[in-house]
Design an enzyme around this catalytic site. Structure first.
Site, PDB file in Angstrom:
ATOM      1  N   GLU A 161      38.840 -59.662  -6.572  1.00 17.95           N
ATOM      2  CA  GLU A 161      39.433 -58.675  -6.549  1.00 17.95           C
ATOM      3  C   GLU A 161      40.620 -58.065  -6.169  1.00 17.95           C
ATOM      4  O   GLU A 161      41.223 -57.310  -6.904  1.00 17.95           O
ATOM      5  CB  GLU A 161      39.099 -57.619  -4.717  1.00 17.95           C
ATOM      6  CG  GLU A 161      39.231 -58.699  -3.795  1.00 17.95           C
ATOM      7  CD  GLU A 161      38.822 -57.527  -2.206  1.00 17.95           C
ATOM      8  OE1 GLU A 161      37.256 -57.494  -2.225  1.00 17.95           O
ATOM      9  OE2 GLU A 161      39.286 -57.381  -1.687  1.00 17.95           O
TER      10      GLU A 161
ATOM     11  N   ARG B 193      33.713 -59.944   3.230  1.00 16.12           N
ATOM     12  CA  ARG B 193      34.343 -60.666   2.059  1.00 16.12           C
ATOM     13  C   ARG B 193      33.875 -61.360   0.802  1.00 16.12           C
ATOM     14  O   ARG B 193      32.657 -61.677   1.351  1.00 16.12           O
ATOM     15  CB  ARG B 193      35.717 -62.241   2.498  1.00 16.12           C
ATOM     16  CG  ARG B 193      36.397 -61.469   4.148  1.00 16.12           C
ATOM     17  CD  ARG B 193      37.812 -61.225   3.166  1.00 16.12           C
ATOM     18  NE  ARG B 193      38.951 -60.569   4.223  1.00 16.12           N
ATOM     19  CZ  ARG B 193      38.852 -59.511   4.384  1.00 16.12           C
ATOM     20  NH1 ARG B 193      38.281 -58.459   4.618  1.00 16.12           N
ATOM     21  NH2 ARG B 193      39.974 -58.973   5.809  1.00 16.12           N
TER      22      ARG B 193
ATOM     23  N   HIS C  11      37.081 -51.845  -1.609  1.00 19.68           N
ATOM     24  CA  HIS C  11      37.708 -52.781  -0.401  1.00 19.68           C
ATOM     25  C   HIS C  11      37.605 -51.451   0.682  1.00 19.68           C
ATOM     26  O   HIS C  11      39.138 -50.638   1.400  1.00 19.68           O
ATOM     27  CB  HIS C  11      38.301 -53.420   0.076  1.00 19.68           C
ATOM     28  CG  HIS C  11      38.480 -54.152   0.446  1.00 19.68           C
ATOM     29  ND1 HIS C  11      39.084 -55.408   0.445  1.00 19.68           N
ATOM     30  CD2 HIS C  11      38.432 -54.059   2.155  1.00 19.68           C
ATOM     31  CE1 HIS C  11      38.453 -56.010   2.057  1.00 19.68           C
ATOM     32  NE2 HIS C  11      39.108 -55.528   2.867  1.00 19.68           N
TER      33      HIS C  11
ATOM     34  N   ASP D  44      31.070 -53.616  -1.045  1.00 23.85           N
ATOM     35  CA  ASP D  44      32.880 -53.490  -1.142  1.00 23.85           C
ATOM     36  C   ASP D  44      33.554 -54.428  -0.903  1.00 23.85           C
ATOM     37  O   ASP D  44      35.092 -53.973  -1.543  1.00 23.85           O
ATOM     38  CB  ASP D  44      32.479 -52.743   0.630  1.00 23.85           C
ATOM     39  CG  ASP D  44      34.513 -52.075   1.038  1.00 23.85           C
ATOM     40  OD1 ASP D  44      34.312 -51.128   0.325  1.00 23.85           O
ATOM     41  OD2 ASP D  44      35.097 -52.374   1.985  1.00 23.85           O
TER      42      ASP D  44
END
Ligand code: NAI
Length: 344
Positions: free
Chosen positions: A259, A230, A291, A254
């Site tokens: 985000e 996260r 993500h 990622d």
């Protein structure tokens, strides 16, 4: 026929859900919008809503869904921080997909690591333009280096095995270490000794910004930091500082704290307002994916199968609701383990 309003639909969601839905007489109403107070009305006439990580299922949205007769909120994700479980209690049952493919995420972390340390992202762009120079592409062997894995649950443990496969020494930190042959060390030791640090723990009040200025200060010069967990585990400002000072050798991200309004959408052709993300992306030693770690066919099939079964279980006669996030006792984790019937 069970009708389900499916919010925040992306093209890659449809095939697996259509296939599993058809098997069980379930019809999906695919909606591109995210679920919020304005779009809740699109679920009118549906028995359930299926939502993802950026749908905002707050108390007001839950009240609206309840008035429209929706009986079930089916998260097609493991995380549920975007659903007000407490507000749903007594009104709408909430289910989720606790695990769909830990391999997908661990393998993506490994893909980012290899891409970064062997400069594959740069080589790919060069050879497409017939630039066959090797200058600036020197990497380093993973064999013999130390990987520090933070969080050794389903994903972290697979990442440990992958690193061992490369001949790396692996050390780990977990709030709840278990007797599983992994060499657990205090967090400070992990920071000081690791050449590669990969984050696989959940985001909680205790883990928010666990990678900050102080943590980076304790790390080895040239450390590679990987985050597929996260975004808010890392203070992105501190990471940028670590990269600019050359303390951090590379970062593979990622996930990113801010985000929610950026990832999963095509923003090319738009001005990027998030200057911190722009700076990070502009760095030659930072790789950002949006993500994407979960996105394999295997994971998508598992997500669709489990979600459809979760929804069906509401209509079964055994009094259970599979993978329900129950708020009756106020402790979701404990309740999940002990429960013999529906939450309410
Ligand atoms: P898990 O629940 O199996 O494992 C989490 C581990 O973290 C457990 O061993 C737990 O004891 C440990 N932990 C809890 N608090 C900690 C702390 N303060 N410090 C260190 N360790 C701590 O979870 P799983 O399935 O391995 O997932 C890990 C994370 O991966 C999730 O929390 C989620 O944020 C992320 N994820 C990311 C995806 C992506 O597409 N990028 C997809 C799926 C999950």
């Amino acid at each position: 026929m069970i009708k389900v309003a499916f919010y925040d639909t992306k093209e890659y969601d449809k095939p697996s859900f259509e296939r599993y839905g058809a098997l069980f007489d379930m019809q999906f109403r695919f909606v591109e919008s995210k679920l919020n107070e304005d779009t809740a009305a699109l679920a009118e006439g549906c028995d359930a809503v299926c939502v993802f990580v950026n749908d905002d299922v707050n108390a007001a949205v839950i009240d609206k869904l309840y008035r429209y007769g929706v009986k079930l909120i089916a998260l097609r994700s493991a995380g549920y921080n975007n659903v007000d479980i407490r507000a749903a209690f007594g009104k709408i049952h909430v289910v989720h997909v606790p695990a769909y493919s830990p391999y997908a995420v661990a393998e993506h972390a490994a893909a980012l690591l290899l891409t970064s340390v062997r400069r594959i992202h740069k080589a790919y762009n060069r050879t497409r333009e017939f630039n066959f120079s090797l200058n600036g592409l020197t990497g380093f062997d993973l064999h013999g280096k130390t990987a520090g894995v933070i969080g050794t649950g389903k994903i972290g443990r697979i990442f440990v095995d992958i690193c061992r496969g490369f001949g790396m020494k692996v050390i780990a930190y977990d709030l709840y270490p278990s007797d599983n042959g992994i060499d657990y060390v205090p967090l400070e030791t992990l920071f000081a000794e690791s050449d590669v640090i990969s984050l696989h723990c959940p985001l909680t009040d205790g883990t928010k910004h666990m990678i900050d200025d102080a943590a980076i200060g304790k790390m080895k010069k040239g450390v590679v930091i990987i985050n597929t967990s996260r975004g808010a585990l890392i203070d992105a400002e501190a990471l940028l500082g670590g990269i600019k000072s050359r303390k951090v050798g590379a970062a593979c991200l990622d996930v990113y704290e801010e985000e929610a309004d950026i990832f999963f959408e095509d923003r090319s052709g738009h001005i990027m307002d998030d200057e911190l993300l722009s700076r990070l992306i502009s760095m030659p030693n930072v790789i950002v994916t949006s993500h994407q770690a979960f996105l394999t066919e295997d994971a998508l099939n598992n997500i669709a199968e489990t979600t459809v079964k979760n929804i069906l279980s509401y209509y079964s006669n055994d009094g259970m609701c599979d993978n329900e996030l129950c708020y009756r006792c106020g402790n979701i984790e404990r309740c999940r383990n002990d429960r013999k019937q529906r939450c309410f």
